[in-house]
Design an enzyme around this catalytic site. Structure first.
Site, PDB file in Angstrom:
ATOM      1  CD1 TRP A  21      44.045  22.502  -9.822  1.00  0.00           C
ATOM      2  CD2 TRP A  21      44.701  24.487 -10.653  1.00  0.00           C
ATOM      3  NE1 TRP A  21      45.237  22.833  -9.219  1.00  0.00           N
ATOM      4  CE2 TRP A  21      45.654  24.042  -9.708  1.00  0.00           C
ATOM      5  CE3 TRP A  21      44.894  25.690 -11.299  1.00  0.00           C
ATOM      6  CZ2 TRP A  21      46.786  24.792  -9.403  1.00  0.00           C
ATOM      7  CZ3 TRP A  21      46.017  26.435 -11.008  1.00  0.00           C
ATOM      8  CH2 TRP A  21      46.957  25.978 -10.063  1.00  0.00           C
ATOM      9  CE  LYS A  25      51.531  20.776 -13.085  1.00  0.00           C
ATOM     10  NZ  LYS A  25      50.850  20.656 -11.870  1.00  0.00           N
ATOM     11  CB  ALA A  50      48.940  23.295 -16.464  1.00  0.00           C
ATOM     12  CG  ASP A  99      45.467  26.903 -16.991  1.00  0.00           C
ATOM     13  OD1 ASP A  99      46.676  26.969 -17.261  1.00  0.00           O
ATOM     14  OD2 ASP A  99      45.033  26.584 -15.860  1.00  0.00           O
TER      15      ASP A  99
HETATM   16  C1  LMR Z   1      47.430  19.797  -9.128  1.00  0.00           C
HETATM   17  O1  LMR Z   1      46.371  20.078  -9.690  1.00  0.00           O
HETATM   18  O2  LMR Z   1      47.512  18.905  -8.274  1.00  0.00           O
HETATM   19  C2  LMR Z   1      48.672  20.542  -9.517  1.00  0.00           C
HETATM   20  O3  LMR Z   1      48.379  21.473 -10.493  1.00  0.00           O
HETATM   21  C3  LMR Z   1      49.434  21.088  -8.354  1.00  0.00           C
HETATM   22  C4  LMR Z   1      48.760  22.239  -7.667  1.00  0.00           C
HETATM   23  O4  LMR Z   1      49.421  23.259  -7.459  1.00  0.00           O
HETATM   24  O5  LMR Z   1      47.574  22.148  -7.325  1.00  0.00           O
END
Ligand code: LMR
Length: 398
Positions: A130, A246, A213, A211
């Site tokens: 991410w 989420k 999420a 992590d």
């Molecule tokens: C994403 O990956 O799009 C989400 O987790 C929102 C973000 O804050 O990036």
């Protein structure tokens, strides 16, 4: 003082969100930012959240401070949700939890704790990971390195390469792992692969930072926490960053938790005292609204069941969209195999198309995804799946 500051490029996910919002075209398809959407393209507030929020507003008599560790009832409920109510680590005294401003706050707080304990620590993140993991973790001055993860040729995990890379790490290296619904690829480890990673982590004395999420949006609330529960049963130390954005639809309420497992209850007390001081220095105290909503839902059997049912419906919708997307892509782009999309989990998949093709989809068809071709599956709808597949076919043929 600020005259010398350079203009920097905006966060790729958030700038895409803004660009899509500004596009007035009625055909636009938002596959950018990772938020759940229903078949009307809305990101609803779950009914269980609305009910808990209404009760909270009716009953709350004070908004006085809670404290740097946040809402104690929330922390206790999150421990049960994440580790399972019967997990031995809950009663061990070794598990310490902090409510944080979202999963981002948890990642940052965990990184700050690591830096406090061992400033030279290197954190190893998956390739890819991410985008926001990088500023969140390196902002604590920790050095980041990459380990191989995604196999673009199969849409799965390069497992042998991953193990090979972790095998070479020195003791006390931190490995950031995604519990489930890997962001951005959707490629997860299978239970046996998690067992092999655990064996390696134990043998090499690495420190996992997991992590989570998207609990509940991959295979289900219990299955998505498999790795965390497995690791927590066997390791002396680990960290988990958890987000309620989420699965509770609480995005803007910034609700999350950091769970730290320590080698002893005494070490845990010391770590908690450090966490409290670190939080106090960054945000002082986390916002309570979302956390109190989550506490109310999780501590009431009826509300919890209602929420779990809504979450399950979200998960089922994402899974069926994955299958429908593969069908549509097979019909319109038969020369290319997209079947990996149905094997992946959670909100994201990598389409595996070029940045030029991504840009062409945006400019010519009003379809928004990040430049690396990550799509948020939940952004698709029954009514635009075919539009999307036809547009992809056009762009791929160009
Ligand atoms: C994403 O990956 O799009 C989400 O987790 C929102 C973000 O804050 O990036």
């Amino acid at each position: 003082m600020f005259e010398q500051l350079q203009l920097i490029t905006a966060d790729p996910i958030l700038s895409l969100m803004a660009a899509c919002r500004a596009d007035p075209d009625a055909r636009k398809v938002d596959l950018g930012v990772g938020v759940y959407r229903d078949d009307h393209g809305e990101t609803p507030v779950p009914a269980a959240v609305r009910a808990a929020e209404a009760a909270l507003i009716a009953q709350q008599r004070t908004k006085t401070y809670v404290g740097p560790a946040g809402n104690p009832g929330f922390n206790a409920e999150m421990e049960k949700l994440v580790f399972g109510a019967a997990h031995p680590v809950l009663a061990s005294g070794r598990l310490k939890s902090m409510q944080t401003p979202g999963g981002c706050g948890a990642l940052r707080l965990g990184a700050e704790l690591i830096r406090q304990a061992a400033p030279a620590t290197v954190v190893h993140v998956s390739t890819p990971t991410w985008a926001n993991h990088v500023p969140l973790l390196s902002g604590s001055q920790l050095q980041l390195e990459r380990y191989p993860y995604f196999d673009a040729s199969t849409g799965g995990v390069q497992f042998a390469a991953l193990l090979g890379a972790l095998e070479k790490l020195p003791p006390a290296a931190v490995v950031l792992l995604h519990a489930s619904c890997h962001n951005p690829t959707g490629a997860d480890l299978a239970p046996d692969e998690w067992r092999a990673v655990l064996e390696l982590v134990k043998r090499r004395r690495l420190l996992p930072f997991i992590d989570m999420a998207y609990q509940g949006l991959g295979e289900g609330l219990e299955a998505d926490a498999f790795a965390i529960r497995l690791f927590a049963a066997e390791l002396p130390e680990m960290l988990c960053a958890v987000s309620c954005s989420k699965n509770f639809g609480l995005y803007r309420e910034r609700t999350g938790a950091l769970h730290v497992i320590n080698s002893s209850a005494q070490a845990g007390d010391a770590a908690l005292s450090q966490l409290v001081r670190l939080a106090r220095g960054m945000w002082s105290m986390p916002p309570d609204h979302g956390a109190e909503i989550v506490r109310r839902i999780l501590s009431d059997a009826t509300q919890r069941e209602a929420w779990a049912k809504e979450l399950e419906a979200m998960r089922v919708r994402i899974t069926s969209l994955r299958h429908e997307l593969v069908r549509q892509l097979r019909a319109h782009c038969p020369q290319r195999d997209f079947s990996f999309i149905a094997r992946q989990r959670g909100m994201f998949s990598f389409l595996g198309i070029t940045t030029e093709q991504v840009r062409a989809l945006r400019v010519q068809h009003h379809i928004y995804m990040t430049d690396d071709s990550r799509i948020n599956i939940a952004g698709l709808r029954a009514e635009n799946l075919e539009y999307f597949a036809r547009a992809a076919a056009q762009v791929l043929a160009a």
